[in-house]
Scaffold this active site. Structure first.
Site, short mmCIF file in Angstrom:
data_model
loop_
_atom_site.label_atom_id
_atom_site.label_comp_id
_atom_site.label_asym_id
_atom_site.label_seq_id
_atom_site.Cartn_x
_atom_site.Cartn_y
_atom_site.Cartn_z
N ASP A 100 0.81 -1.22 0.00
CA ASP A 100 0.00 0.00 0.00
C ASP A 100 0.84 1.27 0.00
O ASP A 100 2.01 1.27 0.40
CB ASP A 100 -0.90 0.04 1.24
CG ASP A 100 -2.08 -0.90 1.15
OD1 ASP A 100 -2.11 -1.73 0.22
OD2 ASP A 100 -2.97 -0.82 2.01
N HIS A 245 3.77 -2.25 3.11
CA HIS A 245 3.75 -0.88 2.57
C HIS A 245 5.05 -0.58 1.84
O HIS A 245 6.13 -0.97 2.31
CB HIS A 245 3.54 0.13 3.69
CG HIS A 245 2.22 -0.02 4.40
ND1 HIS A 245 2.01 -0.98 5.37
CD2 HIS A 245 1.04 0.65 4.27
CE1 HIS A 245 0.76 -0.90 5.82
NE2 HIS A 245 0.16 0.08 5.16
#
Length: 279
Positions: A100, A245
């Protein structure tokens, strides 16, 4: 890089990065080399000590295939869900890796390098404001068969926005993804995992399925490389969707950790897959 060159590169989309329509069965996607059922379910339990022992090295590595086709111009309207999809089919020891908040020029290329080394594809839920200055990274994702999803433009807490603001966040991001990646995203993830009715409705109208996760590496807390590795390896189980991430802060721990846990998962017999594109 000239825009026409970028456009040429992003046309080289891999066949394995394509998802299946739901033709009467909600929540069904086709994963690479087989079907995977995405379930809105509680996180899969961590396997016991015996399950975590590494198996014989797996000979399976995703083999990319190239294909060409025009970008989608009109999204398919989907069923409006009341909760996000959280895991894939638990058959055949399949797992899915997701990243992400990117792309980020300091961290995303290193993660892509590691994925390429092991011939593994993943999903990247990107933020529009990050895509604008890093379109070449989305072109690379297209070239290497990764799936790109919508993670809004500015990563806001959607539950604090009105419907028009949510629509703008999602539409602008889909537009810039299409420009850089070659087609509009078919998956959406709400920042912070904070979903609401408007997000589900708008996502479905834009042709995007909502996807959450089952295992959070909590790398956003920068807990240490060893901790991130342990969370992935201890949480590994059939059907798991892993959240990591590649932007939003210092992700050097994530870059180091994936070099350790990715070969572990493969050698333990897991198949790391992505959804196929709906046609």
């Amino acid at each position: 890089m000239q825009k026409d060159q970028l456009f040429t590169r992003r046309r080289v989309l891999l066949a394995g990065a394509a998802a299946a329509g739901s033709a009467g069965t909600a929540g069904i996607i086709l994963a690479d080399s087989g079907e995977g059922t995405v379930k809105a379910a509680a996180p899969a339990p961590a396997p016991g000590p015996q399950a975590r022992q590494a198996l014989k090295p797996s000979a399976f590595r995703l083999q990319p295939l190239t294909g060409y086709g025009p970008p989608r111009t009109k999204p398919r309207k989907l069923k409006v869900r009341k909760e996000p999809l959280m895991q894939i089919s638990d058959s055949r020891r399949q797992m899915m890796l997701t990243f992400d908040d990117g792309p980020n020029p300091d961290y995303t290329p290193h993660i892509l390098d590691t994925l390429a080394k092991y011939r593994v594809r993943a999903m990247f839920f990107t933020c529009g404001e990050c895509v604008v200055d890093n379109k070449e990274l989305l072109a690379r994702m297209a070239d290497e068969g990764h799936v790109v999803g919508n993670h809004t433009w500015t990563h806001p807490l959607l539950t604090t926005l009105d419907r028009g603001e949510i629509r703008s966040e999602m539409e602008r991001t889909s537009d810039v993804i299409e420009d850089a990646y070659g087609e509009r995203p078919q998956w959406f993830r709400a920042p912070y995992g904070a979903w609401n009715k408007a997000a589900f409705q708008l996502g479905a109208k834009m042709g995007m399925e909502p996807m959450a996760w089952t295992v959070d590496t909590t790398d956003w807390e920068t807990p240490g490389t060893g901790t991130i590795i342990d969370r992935v390896e201890s949480g590994a189980a059939p059907g798991v969707v892993v959240l990591s991430h590649d932007a939003g802060g210092d992700r050097s721990q994530t870059v180091r950790a994936i070099k350790e846990w990715l070969p572990y998962l493969l050698d333990s017999g897991y198949r790391l897959t992505v959804p196929r594109r709906r046609t």
